[in-house]
Design a protein around this motif. Structure first.
Motif, PDB file in Angstrom:
ATOM      1  N   UNK A 137       0.988  -1.096   0.017  1.00 23.58           N
ATOM      2  CA  UNK A 137       0.045   0.038  -0.006  1.00 23.58           C
ATOM      3  C   UNK A 137       0.877   1.238   0.077  1.00 23.58           C
ATOM      4  N   UNK A 138       1.077   1.858  -1.211  1.00 26.90           N
ATOM      5  CA  UNK A 138       2.046   2.857  -1.391  1.00 26.90           C
ATOM      6  C   UNK A 138       1.242   4.032  -1.038  1.00 26.90           C
ATOM      7  N   UNK A 139       2.079   5.207  -0.637  1.00 28.62           N
ATOM      8  CA  UNK A 139       1.644   6.618  -0.386  1.00 28.62           C
ATOM      9  C   UNK A 139       2.105   7.475  -1.132  1.00 28.62           C
ATOM     10  N   UNK A 140       2.959   7.150  -2.101  1.00 30.62           N
ATOM     11  CA  UNK A 140       3.610   8.286  -3.050  1.00 30.62           C
ATOM     12  C   UNK A 140       3.805   7.427  -4.441  1.00 30.62           C
ATOM     13  N   UNK A 141       3.607   8.311  -5.528  1.00 31.89           N
ATOM     14  CA  UNK A 141       4.164   7.551  -6.676  1.00 31.89           C
ATOM     15  C   UNK A 141       5.638   7.200  -7.089  1.00 31.89           C
ATOM     16  N   UNK A 142       6.528   8.016  -6.328  1.00 34.86           N
ATOM     17  CA  UNK A 142       7.931   7.629  -6.533  1.00 34.86           C
ATOM     18  C   UNK A 142       8.114   6.545  -5.630  1.00 34.86           C
ATOM     19  N   UNK A 143       7.420   6.452  -4.302  1.00 35.90           N
ATOM     20  CA  UNK A 143       7.762   5.078  -3.782  1.00 35.90           C
ATOM     21  C   UNK A 143       7.115   3.898  -4.284  1.00 35.90           C
ATOM     22  N   UNK A 144       5.988   3.984  -4.873  1.00 35.13           N
ATOM     23  CA  UNK A 144       5.459   2.882  -5.775  1.00 35.13           C
ATOM     24  C   UNK A 144       6.313   2.472  -6.972  1.00 35.13           C
ATOM     25  N   UNK A 145       6.873   3.593  -7.669  1.00 37.03           N
ATOM     26  CA  UNK A 145       7.755   3.240  -8.989  1.00 37.03           C
ATOM     27  C   UNK A 145       9.040   2.514  -8.453  1.00 37.03           C
ATOM     28  N   UNK A 146       9.722   3.020  -7.320  1.00 39.05           N
ATOM     29  CA  UNK A 146      10.869   2.352  -6.890  1.00 39.05           C
ATOM     30  C   UNK A 146      10.578   1.062  -6.228  1.00 39.05           C
ATOM     31  N   UNK A 147       9.717   0.988  -5.587  1.00 43.62           N
ATOM     32  CA  UNK A 147       9.366  -0.541  -4.952  1.00 43.62           C
ATOM     33  C   UNK A 147       9.170  -1.523  -5.985  1.00 43.62           C
ATOM     34  N   UNK A 148       8.477  -1.328  -7.103  1.00 43.52           N
ATOM     35  CA  UNK A 148       8.089  -2.065  -8.243  1.00 43.52           C
ATOM     36  C   UNK A 148       9.408  -2.313  -9.038  1.00 43.52           C
ATOM     37  N   UNK A 149      10.405  -1.410  -9.160  1.00 43.60           N
ATOM     38  CA  UNK A 149      11.662  -1.449  -9.887  1.00 43.60           C
ATOM     39  C   UNK A 149      12.432  -2.475  -9.119  1.00 43.60           C
ATOM     40  N   UNK A 150      12.272  -2.315  -7.785  1.00 46.34           N
ATOM     41  CA  UNK A 150      13.281  -3.450  -7.084  1.00 46.34           C
ATOM     42  C   UNK A 150      12.697  -4.779  -7.278  1.00 46.34           C
ATOM     43  N   UNK A 151      11.424  -4.948  -7.043  1.00 44.98           N
ATOM     44  CA  UNK A 151      10.841  -6.397  -7.303  1.00 44.98           C
ATOM     45  C   UNK A 151      11.055  -6.661  -8.791  1.00 44.98           C
ATOM     46  N   UNK A 152      10.758  -5.947  -9.751  1.00 41.46           N
ATOM     47  CA  UNK A 152      10.841  -6.373 -11.102  1.00 41.46           C
ATOM     48  C   UNK A 152      12.226  -6.873 -11.569  1.00 41.46           C
ATOM     49  N   UNK A 153      13.159  -6.132 -10.867  1.00 45.74           N
ATOM     50  CA  UNK A 153      14.640  -6.333 -11.440  1.00 45.74           C
ATOM     51  C   UNK A 153      15.196  -7.529 -10.537  1.00 45.74           C
ATOM     52  N   UNK A 154      14.569  -7.682  -9.579  1.00 46.05           N
ATOM     53  CA  UNK A 154      15.407  -8.893  -8.879  1.00 46.05           C
ATOM     54  C   UNK A 154      15.343 -10.043  -9.833  1.00 46.05           C
ATOM     55  N   UNK A 155      16.369 -11.015  -9.461  1.00 44.30           N
ATOM     56  CA  UNK A 155      16.574 -12.185 -10.216  1.00 44.30           C
ATOM     57  C   UNK A 155      16.956 -11.960 -11.803  1.00 44.30           C
ATOM     58  N   UNK A 156      17.166 -10.587 -12.171  1.00 41.40           N
ATOM     59  CA  UNK A 156      17.370  -9.906 -13.375  1.00 41.40           C
ATOM     60  C   UNK A 156      18.686 -10.433 -14.092  1.00 41.40           C
ATOM     61  N   UNK A 157      19.731 -10.827 -12.908  1.00 38.51           N
ATOM     62  CA  UNK A 157      21.125 -10.825 -13.509  1.00 38.51           C
ATOM     63  C   UNK A 157      21.973  -9.689 -12.998  1.00 38.51           C
ATOM     64  N   UNK A 158      21.293  -8.642 -12.610  1.00 36.79           N
ATOM     65  CA  UNK A 158      21.881  -7.337 -12.031  1.00 36.79           C
ATOM     66  C   UNK A 158      21.911  -7.715 -10.597  1.00 36.79           C
TER      67      UNK A 158
END
Length: 363
Positions: A321-342
């Motif tokens: 449950x995010x409270x700002x768009x920046x928080x939501x975007x950044x959290x999604x980025x960390x989840x989406x790029x996990x196990x990405x090879x980076x």
């Protein structure tokens, strides 16, 4: 120790004088349920006294405890960006058990000293197990190895609990085996966490393997969860429909729930009413502010997880449950790029493995 959380003890005593029953009950500070003449023998009246008492109606005797002065300054425990100086307390104590004291079963801890000073933290003397020391390679059972439940004493509305932090390794176990080769597994299944609590210290419950995840309620004022605070803390057979990290939490340290082997149907951070103030992952400095820089290089390798499981015990769903768009975007980025090879950004690999992931706007 086998009593349920809300089950009570019934004490029963006998006396020839009715007044003694009342005196006994008053000394116990309990509720006198029944006072009746139960039998007559040779014209002598025998009275029975019944009193009802919860295990937490009285706290542990002060004679088993030691207290050292403590100043609680919130910036010592939490990132400066979220620390609240109105929470600081300059005149309190940290509490420990006296040397040689061992506890078992259900334990209720005091919230104030005899002199009325608030207990702000507890030390390592309450550990369930101790690490190898003095050249030994073996662990040993701690003073609270046989404690099953921990409560905090309720002084009354005029003296609320002011516990601010659970000290480093407060109730922790150990990965070291005993000399006979057996593992030291805690018996601690339940811990009451007061609403005043602001920070759960590093390794506070690490290696217990005994906590019932369904009974653990993180307080709504909690701001930080330290490194490895709940690492391998839970009974792998325990289960909960929802494990919720309150929206108040701004900082979660590395390995805080790694591994978390209990069965969780849904992992939730924040809620629709409060959203989530989560800002720092891994560390407490500005470098670990994932909103400002979600690609920060200190998220260095796949072992740097906040959550993890060794037995593939992944929840069916996750809600943030995010409270700002920046928080939501950044959290999604960390989840989406996990196990990405980076490997820099594998910090939320656990969540990547959850089949149903939702991001919802909170308050």
């Amino acid at each position: 120790s086998s009593l349920e959380l809300e089950q009570t003890y019934a004490f029963k005593g006998y006396t020839k004088e009715k007044a003694n029953c009342i005196t006994t009950a008053n000394k116990l500070r309990s509720v006198l349920l029944d006072l009746s003449k139960t039998s007559v023998t040779q014209n002598t009246s025998i009275y029975a006294c019944y009193v009802l008492q919860n295990v937490y109606d009285e706290h542990l005797n002060y004679k088993y405890l030691t207290f050292q002065p403590m100043v609680y300054t919130e910036t010592n425990y939490l990132p400066e960006g979220v620390a609240d100086n109105t929470q600081n307390i300059t005149n309190g104590v940290v509490m420990n058990l006296k040397s040689g004291v061992k506890l078992q079963g259900k334990v209720t801890l005091p919230t104030y000293t005899e002199d009325g000073l608030p207990i702000l933290s507890i030390g390592q003397s309450f550990r369930i197990a101790n690490d190898a020391a003095g050249g030994s390679s073996y662990g040993t059972e701690g003073a609270c190895a046989n404690v099953t439940h921990v409560f905090w004493y309720k002084e009354g509305k005029d003296k609320p609990c002011q516990l601010k932090t659970l000290g480093e390794r407060a109730f922790s176990g150990t990965f070291y085996q005993k000399q006979d080769g057996s593992n030291i597994i805690g018996k601690l299944v339940y811990v009451e966490l007061p609403e005043s609590l602001r920070f759960i210290g590093d390794y506070a419950f690490a290696s217990l393997q005994s906590l019932n995840i369904d009974k653990l309620v993180l307080p709504s004022n909690l701001k930080g969860i330290g490194v490895s605070a709940f690492s391998n803390a839970f009974d792998s057979q325990s289960r909960t429909s929802t494990f919720k990290i309150p929206g108040s939490v701004s900082y979660i340290g590395l390995y805080a729930f790694s591994p978390i082997e209990a069965h969780i149907d849904k992992l939730q951070i924040g809620d629709s009413d409060a959203g989530s103030k989560l800002t720092y992952l891994g560390g407490k400095t500005s470098d670990w502010d994932f909103i400002t820089n979600p690609t920060y290089s200190s998220f260095y390798n796949g072992s740097n997880n906040i959550f993890n499981t060794w037995n593939n015990y992944y929840p069916a769903s996750f809600e943030f449950y995010y409270t700002s768009d920046d928080q939501n975007t950044s959290f999604k980025y960390l989840v989406d790029h996990s196990d990405s090879g980076d490997n820099r950004i594998d910090i939320l690999t656990y969540i990547k493995h959850i089949s149903s992931i939702s991001y919802v706007r909170g308050a």
